[in-house]
Structures are given as structure tokens and as C-alpha cells.
Design an enzyme around this catalytic site. Structure first.
Site, PDB file in Angstrom:
ATOM      1  N   ARG A 143      -1.332   0.116   0.446  1.00 57.36           N
ATOM      2  CA  ARG A 143      -0.886  -0.813   1.494  1.00 57.36           C
ATOM      3  C   ARG A 143      -0.504  -0.020   2.737  1.00 57.36           C
ATOM      4  NH1 ARG A 143       4.930  -2.760  -1.227  1.00 57.36           N
ATOM      5  NH2 ARG A 143       5.558  -0.678  -1.866  1.00 57.36           N
ATOM      6  N   CYS A 202      -3.553   0.781  11.327  1.00 55.83           N
ATOM      7  CA  CYS A 202      -2.795   1.234  12.494  1.00 55.83           C
ATOM      8  C   CYS A 202      -2.359   0.028  13.329  1.00 55.83           C
ATOM      9  CB  CYS A 202      -3.669   2.160  13.332  1.00 55.83           C
ATOM     10  SG  CYS A 202      -2.944   2.434  14.961  1.00 55.83           S
ATOM     11  N   GLU A 260      15.381  -7.485  -0.934  1.00 54.67           N
ATOM     12  CA  GLU A 260      14.921  -7.047  -2.256  1.00 54.67           C
ATOM     13  C   GLU A 260      16.088  -6.310  -2.889  1.00 54.67           C
ATOM     14  OE1 GLU A 260      11.334  -4.713  -2.021  1.00 54.67           O
ATOM     15  OE2 GLU A 260      10.362  -6.157  -0.691  1.00 54.67           O
ATOM     16  N   ASN A 268       5.969  -6.118   5.948  1.00 57.25           N
ATOM     17  CA  ASN A 268       6.815  -5.615   4.870  1.00 57.25           C
ATOM     18  C   ASN A 268       7.137  -4.151   5.122  1.00 57.25           C
ATOM     19  OD1 ASN A 268       7.775  -6.314   1.916  1.00 57.25           O
ATOM     20  ND2 ASN A 268       6.983  -4.221   1.856  1.00 57.25           N
ATOM     21  N   GLU A 269       8.413  -3.858   5.260  1.00 62.04           N
ATOM     22  CA  GLU A 269       8.890  -2.472   5.369  1.00 62.04           C
ATOM     23  C   GLU A 269       8.040  -1.636   6.331  1.00 62.04           C
ATOM     24  OE1 GLU A 269       9.429  -0.815   1.445  1.00 62.04           O
ATOM     25  OE2 GLU A 269      11.312  -1.873   1.192  1.00 62.04           O
ATOM     26  N   GLN A 321       3.717  -0.813 -12.380  1.00 57.48           N
ATOM     27  CA  GLN A 321       3.802  -1.282 -13.766  1.00 57.48           C
ATOM     28  C   GLN A 321       5.132  -0.946 -14.423  1.00 57.48           C
ATOM     29  OE1 GLN A 321       0.252  -0.213 -16.047  1.00 57.48           O
ATOM     30  NE2 GLN A 321      -0.898  -0.165 -14.145  1.00 57.48           N
ATOM     31  N   CYS A 375       1.346   7.114  13.401  1.00 59.34           N
ATOM     32  CA  CYS A 375      -0.105   7.233  13.251  1.00 59.34           C
ATOM     33  C   CYS A 375      -0.582   8.092  14.419  1.00 59.34           C
ATOM     34  CB  CYS A 375      -0.734   5.846  13.278  1.00 59.34           C
ATOM     35  SG  CYS A 375      -2.532   5.850  13.439  1.00 59.34           S
TER      36      CYS A 375
HETATM   37  C1  GAL Z   1       9.894  -2.033  -1.819  1.00 57.21           C
HETATM   38  C2  GAL Z   1       8.701  -2.868  -1.389  1.00 57.21           C
HETATM   39  C3  GAL Z   1       8.263  -3.787  -2.509  1.00 57.21           C
HETATM   40  C4  GAL Z   1       8.151  -3.027  -3.800  1.00 57.21           C
HETATM   41  C5  GAL Z   1       9.478  -2.394  -4.104  1.00 57.21           C
HETATM   42  C6  GAL Z   1       9.529  -1.668  -5.424  1.00 57.21           C
HETATM   43  O1  GAL Z   1      10.052  -0.920  -1.031  1.00 57.21           O
HETATM   44  O2  GAL Z   1       9.010  -3.639  -0.260  1.00 57.21           O
HETATM   45  O3  GAL Z   1       7.031  -4.372  -2.173  1.00 57.21           O
HETATM   46  O4  GAL Z   1       7.165  -2.056  -3.677  1.00 57.21           O
HETATM   47  O5  GAL Z   1       9.787  -1.495  -3.092  1.00 57.21           O
HETATM   48  O6  GAL Z   1      10.786  -1.088  -5.615  1.00 57.21           O
END
Ligand code: GAL
Length: 667
Positions: free
Chosen positions: A103, A107, A316, A141-142, A365, A151
Site C-alpha cells: 500500500r 506519489c 485504531e 490512511n496514515e 495474518q 518521494c
Molecule cells: C496501522 C494501519 C492499519 C493496520 C494496522 C496494524 O498502522 O493503519 O491498516 O495495518 O496498523 O497494526
């Protein structure tokens, strides 16, 4: 306080969705985040959209009563896009292109990727933007994750040149700002300037600092296109991005400016591994093995709060073992709940767990989910159930802002400049801030992180650990804030540089000098194990002074402590009265204990009442009338707060309201 979970319907058979949705609701979750990596399912081939599955997933989830948070999928452009337009692939500093298969490989300055990003976001927003259950959008995302903050492709080079032309106006001004006469770097035309990639040995630090600034600005500009589209097509929904806490390579303040809400991804065990070596290289071993480092987590919470100076979300939340660390310790029952209480204590208003069910395939996983791979309850699930039952208490606390009167100034340009030229191994901008953060935590005093343009009025004590690049506007604002009664502490390396990362030609500390009332006469790094003796009048503040020392000559300030050098005493700590306030300047990098002694004195001067007395391993945080005491160890710990003795059970929390201990809610 909302609770939610990250879900990937595209990872599971459709027949499973309804059961998952019901289990989420039964667990007490309010919302679900989906979509952020599903571009290839939304558009399996160029010109071919497939929204039917997502329509059904959204109906199943929201039909069960969950609110919806949609992520735009731009972190994962599909293979057909990477292959049709290979120039969208980002280029690392060593000249190698990223490839499809993970992912963040595109750029952000690539015009094709920009257009494709706008297109997919428009399509998504037109379809779901006014869905009644949709509460907000996570953009991408992040940003910067996986080593992608910078880049070095041709598109970036062109955009960088345009950015420089806008910043400097004339090439001569750039040459001057960068000191390009050095080693014949002088440029005659913008087209001669490249990004500072690995083909140069030690890039010019002014050039490199501008590239860091440019990359932040470019990321913010990329994000802005999505913000603009979503505001138009999805009115009334909040816009956010999931930041990465103490991630250093992008300035989160730049990115947060156009967002409504700041969120971050909190992985305490992983963050200890990735940030601990710089911030806390000699951990005291006082915390339980599966909690991470609560002060590192706490400083990341504080930074996220600072982005909007408002309650934030954990987008998250680690709720079990992660997969991307070195050791990836197992997480025991109780720890996930403790992390959530900690997030709340530090200013969170919602926690979204990562992830609903552990994936059966691909890169993650070994990452836990609230459900195990086989769908049975994972270790974190019971914690979430317990939190859901504690919701009333959580919500009452979440209704209050952080109410800290101490601020730590933070500036990413200072961070980058010192990272480019630390001069002494181990000198680290964030680690220096973290010394003061830890000292305040030890004193039971909450601290905010404060960017240079913030309103200073809420604070009575400000710490400028390393205000490295002079900022004349801030100097003026600090001057009037101090005169009105503020207590300001400067640490080492203040004012050495100009904003373009050249050394100032003024006596040090440059623009801060009239505030400090003294001149820094000499500065030097000390080898490991070498310390200068210090004698002074601040209780508990004794030497040795190590790592980095600065000797001072007082002008209108008065000395409070001296280095005892062979040739005689030299001021090491000075105080300068200004109106109703005072500026104190410390000439070395203190230990946590030294910083705590100095801060204890400054807190009294600032009229801030003492914090609770805490056994090591306890963390205190205040929200409105609530004082939360959190125990990050495996044994019960004692605290004294407001004259009351309290015992906090292992990996648990005690809440005091208006100084009375609240009984734990019955669950
Ligand atoms: C974060 C990311 C998620 C997943 C997670 C795993 O940095 O935004 O998509 O990869 O880590 O810990």
C-alpha cells in the site's frame, strides 16, 4: 464516549456480515469504520465500478444499528492503475520505485494519481455521502506510513521547484537563505534544483529542511482535494485523518488544519519498540510487559489533542497482539481496557478498535482482532464488553476538555533541523521534550503540547525545550504572555538558527535573547560519562550536567545555578523577571529528576497546585473535575491525591471526582 471497530467486509464471505454486525451491536459498539483499502473491489477494472457489494455491506452494518465511518481508499490504488501508469509509483531516496503489492505506493504529487484519487472519492461520496448513518470520513490512511513521507520522483521535483519559487520569489533569495555559496551549490535557475535524495553526500540542511516542509505541504494539498470534494458532496459529516502519534516525518499540524477532528492509531506495544529507543533508551522496567510505555502513549495522545486543541479519537486501538513489532507481546485481559481509560483520561472522545476479526491472509495474518481467526472471542473482547458497560462513566468524563495549565512548545521545523544536524549522537528533539514530559508526569501534572501559533492564554507555565529556529512572531507573543504573569522555561539549543536553517549572526540565543536576559557564551557536547558539577539555589537541582552544556553570561537576568568549572563558577541557570512573569533558562539537558526539581519550583511560581503523589508506574490525568489514576504495573500502587490515600489495583484505574473516589461501576 463512542466505541467502534474497524471492519473489512471485503475480507469475509457475505453470509457472515449479518452475524458480525449483530455481534458488534451485542458487544455495545456504536460505529464501524470500513472502506479504506477497498479500491480494487470498488473498481475491479478501469471504467468498471462495483458498488453493489459495498451497498449491501453498508446496509447490513447500518441496518444492525451501527453508525458508519467511511475511509477513502486512496492508500491502495489498484494494480490496473499502477500498471497503466507506472509513473504513479513513488520513488525512494535511493532512486528505486515502489511496486504494486502493498500500500501507499503512489506519489501524492503525481497528476494521474491525483485525478484518479479525486475520481474515486467523488464516486464514493456521490453514492454514500448523504447516507443517514454516515457520521464522518477518514481521508486516506496514515499519510507517510511505511516510509512514504518523502518521494523523489520527477513530479515531486517539479512540484518542489514550484514550491520554492513561491516561497522565495527570486533564485537569489533562495541562494542566500540556503547559503548556497558553500561548496559552489549556487543555483542560477529553479530548474537546477533537485530534491535532496541519496545521490548527494550530506545534503545542505537548509535544502533538506525545505524538502521536509514541502512534503508536509504537498501531503496537506493532496488531502485538501479530498476535503473539498467531501465537504461539497457529504455535508455535515466530519473529516478526519488517522495520524500516527509521534511520527516525525510530516507535520501533523499542517495536515490537521483543514480537518474537523484529529484521530490517531494507538499501538502501545509497537510504539514502545519504535519510539522507545530514542525517547526512553533506558526504560526503568517499572511497567507491566504488555502495556507499552504509558508516557510515550500519553505524549502521543497529547499531540493528537493539540492538533485541534479539542478531544480526539483513537481511530485504531490495539486490542491484542500486533504483527509488525519485533517481539509483539501478547496482551492480557485488562490491558485493552486500561489503554482505553488512558486515552479517555488524556482527551479522547471515542475509541475504535483494530480490528474486528483477525485476517486469514496476506500481510497481517499474525495481527489480533477482537475475534480470533476462527471467529471465537479474542482476548480483547471481554475488555470491550466491560468498557461498554462502563459507558456512562466514560461519557461523563469525556464531556470535559483537558484542563492543563502547563504547555510544552513543539515545532516540527525545530525537530527536523535538529534531526538533520544533531551534532551530538543521542541528542534528539522529541527525547528532550520527553524529559520534561516525564518530569511533569512524575509530579502528577498534566501537560499539553503547544504549537507556535497556539493561543497561549490557557497556560501559566510553558517549556520551550529546544526552540532552535528563531521565531520573531513567537518571541513577541511570548514577551507579552510573560509580562502578564507567564512562567517560561527555555532549554538548550535555543535560537541558534534562522527559519531557513542557517546559524544566526546575533549573539545567542538570537531572537530569544531579550526574553532570556542573558547571552549564551559557549555551547558544547559532553562525551558520555562526563558531567559538569552544578551548584545553585533551586532545591534538588544538583549536578552533574551532562550531554550538552551552555554557559551563560547574565545581562538583566540573575543566575540561579552555576557550573563549577576549574576556572571558577559560570552561570548555568538564569532567571529573568519580565513584568508579572519570569523567563528561566537552563544551560544543559537535564535528567528527568533534575527537570522535576526545576519544574517543581516553577509550578509554585506559576501558582499551579501540586499534583497527586504517585508511586512509579502510576499515571495521573485530569479532565474537568475528574482526576484519573492509572496503574500500568502488575501490582497495586498507592497514590495520595487531595489529601486522600488511594490504592489503584494492578492494570486498572481509579477515578476521583471533586476529590472523592468514585466506586467502580458495577459491570
Ligand atoms: C496501522 C494501519 C492499519 C493496520 C494496522 C496494524 O498502522 O493503519 O491498516 O495495518 O496498523 O497494526
Amino acid at each position: 464516549m463512542k466505541l467502534g471497530v474497524c471492519y473489512y467486509p471485503e475480507h469475509w464471505p457475505e453470509e457472515r456480515w449479518a452475524l458480525d454486525a449483530r455481534l458488534m451491536r451485542d458487544l455495545g459498539l456504536d460505529l464501524v469504520r470500513i472502506g479504506e483499502f477497498a479500491w480494487a473491489r470498488m473498481e475491479p477494472a478501469p471504467g468498471q465500478a462495483d458498488w453493489a457489494w459495498l451497498d449491501r455491506a453498508i446496509e447490513t452494518l447500518t441496518g444492525a444499528g451501527l453508525q458508519l465511518l467511511l475511509g477513502t481508499p486512496t492508500a491502495t490504488p489498484p494494480a490496473w492503475l499502477s500498471r497503466a501508469h507506472p509513473d504513479i509509483l513513488r520513488v525512494d531516496a535511493d532512486g528505486r520505485s515502489r511496486n504494486h503489492g502493498s500500500r501507499r505506493h503512489a506519489c501524492l504529487n503525481n497528476p494521474t494519481y491525483r485525478a484518479e484519487s479525486r475520481r474515486i472519492v467523488t464516486a464514493m461520496a456521490e453514492r454514500y455521502g448523504e447516507h443517514p448513518a454516515l457520521v464522518g470520513w477518514q481521508i486516506d490512511n496514515e499519510f507517510g506510513g511505511g516510509g512514504t513521507a518523502r518521494c523523489y520522483c520527477d513530479h515531486c521535483a517539479a512540484a518542489f521547484r514550484a514550491w520554492l519559487a513561491a516561497r522565495y520569489g527570486a533564485i537569489e533569495a533562495l541562494n542566500e537563505a540556503w547559503g548556497a555559496v558553500f561548496w559552489s551549490q549556487t543555483y542560477a535557475d529553479w530548474s537546477q534544483i533537485d530534491p535532496p535524495d541519496d545521490r548527494v553526500d550530506k545534503p545542505n540542511p537548509s535544502h533538506a529542511l525545505d524538502y521536509a516542509r514541502f512534503c508536509s505541504d504537498a501531503t496537506a494539498a493532496y488531502q485538501q482535494e479530498q476535503v473539498d470534494l467531501l465537504r461539497r458532496l457529504s455535508p455535515g459529516r466530519f473529516m478526519t485523518h488517522n495520524f500516527m502519534g509521534l511520527f516525525r516525518e510530516l507535520d501533523p499540524f499542517d495536515l490537521a488544519a483543514s480537518l474537523d477532528l484529529a484521530t490517531w492509531d494507538s499501538y502501545p506495544t509497537g510504539n514502545l519498540e519504535r519510539w522507545g529507543p530514542a525517547l526512553a533508551p533506558d526504560p526503568e522496567g517499572q511497567y507491566a510487559p504488555d502495556v507499552g510505555h504509558p508516557l510515550i502513549t500519553g505524549m502521543a495522545h497529547a499531540l493528537t489533542y493539540a492538533l485541534k486543541r479539542a478531544p480526539f479519537w483513537v481511530m485504531e486501538q490495539q486490542a491484542g497482539a500486533i504483527n509488525w513489532g519485533r517481539i509483539n507481546p501478547g496482551v492480557r485481559p485488562g490491558t485493552t481496557r486500561l489503554w482505553c481509560w488512558h486515552a479517555l483520561a488524556e482527551g479522547a472522545s471515542a475509541v475504535v478498535f483494530f480490528r474486528w476479526r483477525a485476517t486469514l491472509f496476506a500481510q497481517e495474518q499474525y495481527h489480533s482482532g477482537l475475534l480470533r481467526h476462527d471467529g471465537s472471542p479474542g482476548g480483547g473482547l471481554a475488555d470491550v464488553r466491560r468498557l461498554a458497560a462502563e459507558r456512562e462513566r466514560l461519557a461523563a468524563i469525556a464531556a470535559h476538555p483537558r484542563a492543563n495549565r502547563v504547555g510544552l512548545l513543539i515545532d516540527f521545523a525545530d525537530l527536523w533541523a535538529l534531526e538533520l544536524q544533531p551534532h551530538r549522537a543521542g541528542f534528539d528533539y522529541l527525547a528532550h521534550l520527553f524529559v520534561y514530559y516525564q518530569a511533569l508526569a512524575r509530579l502528577g501534572i498534566g501537560v499539553d503540547l503547544v504549537p507556535a501559533d497556539a493561543d497561549l492564554a490557557p497556560y501559566t507555565l510553558l517549556v520551550a525545550a529546544s526552540a532552535h529556529l528563531g521565531n520573531a512572531a513567537l518571541a513577541g507573543r511570548l514577551e507579552s504572555w510573560v509580562r502578564q504573569g507567564g512562567q517560561l522555561l527555555f532549554g538548550v539549543r535555543a535560537g541558534f538558527k534562522t527559519p531557513s536553517n542557517r546559524v544566526t549572526d546575533e549573539p545567542l540565543p538570537g531572537v530569544w535573547r531579550s526574553l532570556v536576559g542573558a547571552t549564551i557564551v559557549d555551547w558544547q557536547a559532553l562525551p558520555d560519562g562526563v558531567g559538569w558539577p552544578v551548584v545553585g539555589e533551586v532545591p534538588g537541582l544538583v549536578g552533574p550536567a551532562g550531554t550538552w552544556v551552555e554557559t551563560l553570561r547574565t545581562e538583566t537576568a540573575r543566575p540561579l545555578a552555576h557550573f563549577q568549572l576549574p576556572d571558577g563558577p559560570v552561570p548555568a541557570l538564569v532567571a529573568h523577571e519580565r513584568g508579572a512573569g519570569r523567563v528561566t533558562t537552563l544551560g544543559w539537558v537535564p535528567t528527568v529528576a533534575q527537570a522535576a526539581s526545576l519544574l517543581a519550583t516553577l509550578l509554585v511560581a506559576a501558582g499551579i497546585p501540586p499534583g497527586p503523589a504517585l508511586a512509579p508506574g502510576l499515571v495521573a490525568a485530569r479532565r474537568g473535575p475528574y482526576l484519573l489514576l492509572l496503574n500500568f504495573t502488575d501490582g497495586p500502587l498507592a497514590a495520595t491525591a487531595a489529601g486522600r490515600d488511594v490504592t489503584v489495583p494492578a492494570r486498572d484505574v481509579v477515578v476521583l471526582a471533586d476529590d472523592a473516589v468514585l466506586e467502580p461501576p458495577q459491570v
